[in-house]
Design a protein around this motif. Sequence first.
Motif, short mmCIF file in Angstrom:
data_model
loop_
_atom_site.label_atom_id
_atom_site.label_comp_id
_atom_site.label_asym_id
_atom_site.label_seq_id
_atom_site.Cartn_x
_atom_site.Cartn_y
_atom_site.Cartn_z
N HIS A 281 0.79 -1.29 -0.11
CA HIS A 281 -0.05 -0.42 -0.19
C HIS A 281 0.74 1.23 -0.09
O HIS A 281 1.98 1.11 0.52
N ALA A 282 0.47 2.46 -0.16
CA ALA A 282 0.97 3.96 0.13
C ALA A 282 2.01 3.97 1.12
O ALA A 282 2.49 4.59 1.04
N ASP A 283 1.52 3.56 2.38
CA ASP A 283 2.04 3.79 3.71
C ASP A 283 2.74 2.90 4.11
O ASP A 283 3.73 2.48 4.50
N GLY A 284 3.05 1.68 2.89
CA GLY A 284 4.09 0.72 3.33
C GLY A 284 3.74 -0.77 3.86
O GLY A 284 4.83 -0.95 3.39
N SER A 285 2.49 -0.94 4.14
CA SER A 285 2.39 -1.91 4.74
C SER A 285 1.97 -2.92 2.96
O SER A 285 1.51 -2.91 1.96
N ALA A 286 2.58 -4.13 3.91
CA ALA A 286 2.08 -5.28 2.47
C ALA A 286 0.82 -5.49 2.74
O ALA A 286 0.45 -5.70 3.14
N TRP A 287 0.68 -6.11 1.42
CA TRP A 287 -0.21 -6.51 0.45
C TRP A 287 -0.42 -7.94 -0.40
O TRP A 287 0.61 -7.93 -1.04
N PRO B 140 -9.78 -7.91 -2.08
CA PRO B 140 -9.62 -6.78 -3.07
C PRO B 140 -8.38 -5.77 -2.10
O PRO B 140 -8.65 -5.40 -1.74
N LEU B 141 -8.16 -5.24 -3.20
CA LEU B 141 -7.13 -3.80 -2.71
C LEU B 141 -7.77 -2.91 -2.84
O LEU B 141 -8.56 -2.43 -3.99
N ARG B 142 -7.71 -2.55 -2.12
CA ARG B 142 -9.14 -0.92 -1.74
C ARG B 142 -8.59 0.60 -2.00
O ARG B 142 -9.35 1.71 -1.52
N LYS B 143 -7.37 0.59 -1.61
CA LYS B 143 -6.70 1.78 -1.00
C LYS B 143 -4.85 1.83 -2.08
O LYS B 143 -4.85 1.04 -2.80
N PRO B 144 -4.87 3.06 -2.87
CA PRO B 144 -3.37 3.25 -3.44
C PRO B 144 -2.61 1.81 -3.57
O PRO B 144 -2.27 1.64 -2.08
N PHE C 215 3.68 -1.96 -7.01
CA PHE C 215 4.13 -2.85 -6.81
C PHE C 215 5.63 -3.03 -7.30
O PHE C 215 5.98 -2.49 -8.59
N ARG C 216 6.48 -4.69 -7.20
CA ARG C 216 7.31 -4.67 -8.17
C ARG C 216 7.80 -6.09 -8.36
O ARG C 216 7.35 -6.56 -7.75
N TYR C 217 8.91 -6.73 -9.64
CA TYR C 217 8.49 -7.32 -9.48
C TYR C 217 9.98 -8.45 -9.06
O TYR C 217 10.96 -7.44 -8.86
N ARG C 218 9.48 -9.87 -8.35
CA ARG C 218 10.86 -9.75 -7.94
C ARG C 218 12.02 -10.36 -8.58
O ARG C 218 11.92 -11.30 -9.65
N LYS C 219 13.35 -9.87 -7.82
CA LYS C 219 14.33 -10.35 -9.31
C LYS C 219 14.74 -11.50 -8.27
O LYS C 219 15.17 -12.25 -9.48
N ASP C 220 14.39 -11.84 -7.41
CA ASP C 220 14.39 -13.23 -6.89
C ASP C 220 14.31 -14.32 -6.84
O ASP C 220 13.73 -15.49 -6.76
#
Length: 241
Positions: A45-51, A57-61, A64-69
């Motif tokens: 989430h925008a506040d840094g908490s993991a989803w 469902p994602l309900r807040k901004p 995401f990024r792809y895992r390099k490993d």
Amino acid sequence: QSHLMPAGATPEDQAAQAEAWTAATAYAALLHDIGKIAVDLEVEHADGSAWHPWHGPLRKPYRFRYRKDREYRLHTAAAGLLYRQLLDREILDWLSGYPTLWAALLYVLAGQYEHAGVLGEIVTQADRASVAQELGGDPGKAMAAPKHALQRKLLDGLRYLLKEELRLNQPQASDGWLTQEALWLVSKTVSDKLRAHLLSQGIDGIPANNTAVFNVLQDHGMLQPTADGKAIWKATVTSDA
């Protein structure tokens, strides 16, 4: 449409089960990669908490990024974390009433295609066709280009190399690797061979450096760009040998 399922059943049984097998094929094809959002991506989430997908469902901004490993094929094992959220009790009750179908569907969703019979074959073929279409952008456009067009020359040359010269999926040195997801080619090796082949055919107008070759291939949708729009991917190749 070219398959009668379940194999070996009477025509009456096949007709009676046709809708269930059609549905199972659609569910298997649509869900076989769903585990990727659980193990190939990091979402926060925008506040840094993991989803995580099992949070709902994602309900807040979010970002995401792809895992390099990322561990290739782990997503097939992760499908079980998610498909229950999409296939409800009524659907599962219906499909579980057909033992052969039910076993094949569970095997596909667990990534065990070798045990999934015809259903596994259909999903694998569909996946490869879809990936080929995605990676090629629109190969039909390149083939429709005049034969003297550069993109047509490069595409024809690549097809020749793949058929006649390149060594793929070798236990030791390879020019590339064909996986269920993509065709990975060693960039310098293949571009050098492509240029040499075209020059040997008396074809002119071929770019003198690899960067220009990659640019043409990428501009015409024949290469899948990296996240930052580049042509060259970094990959780790592992082998028992």
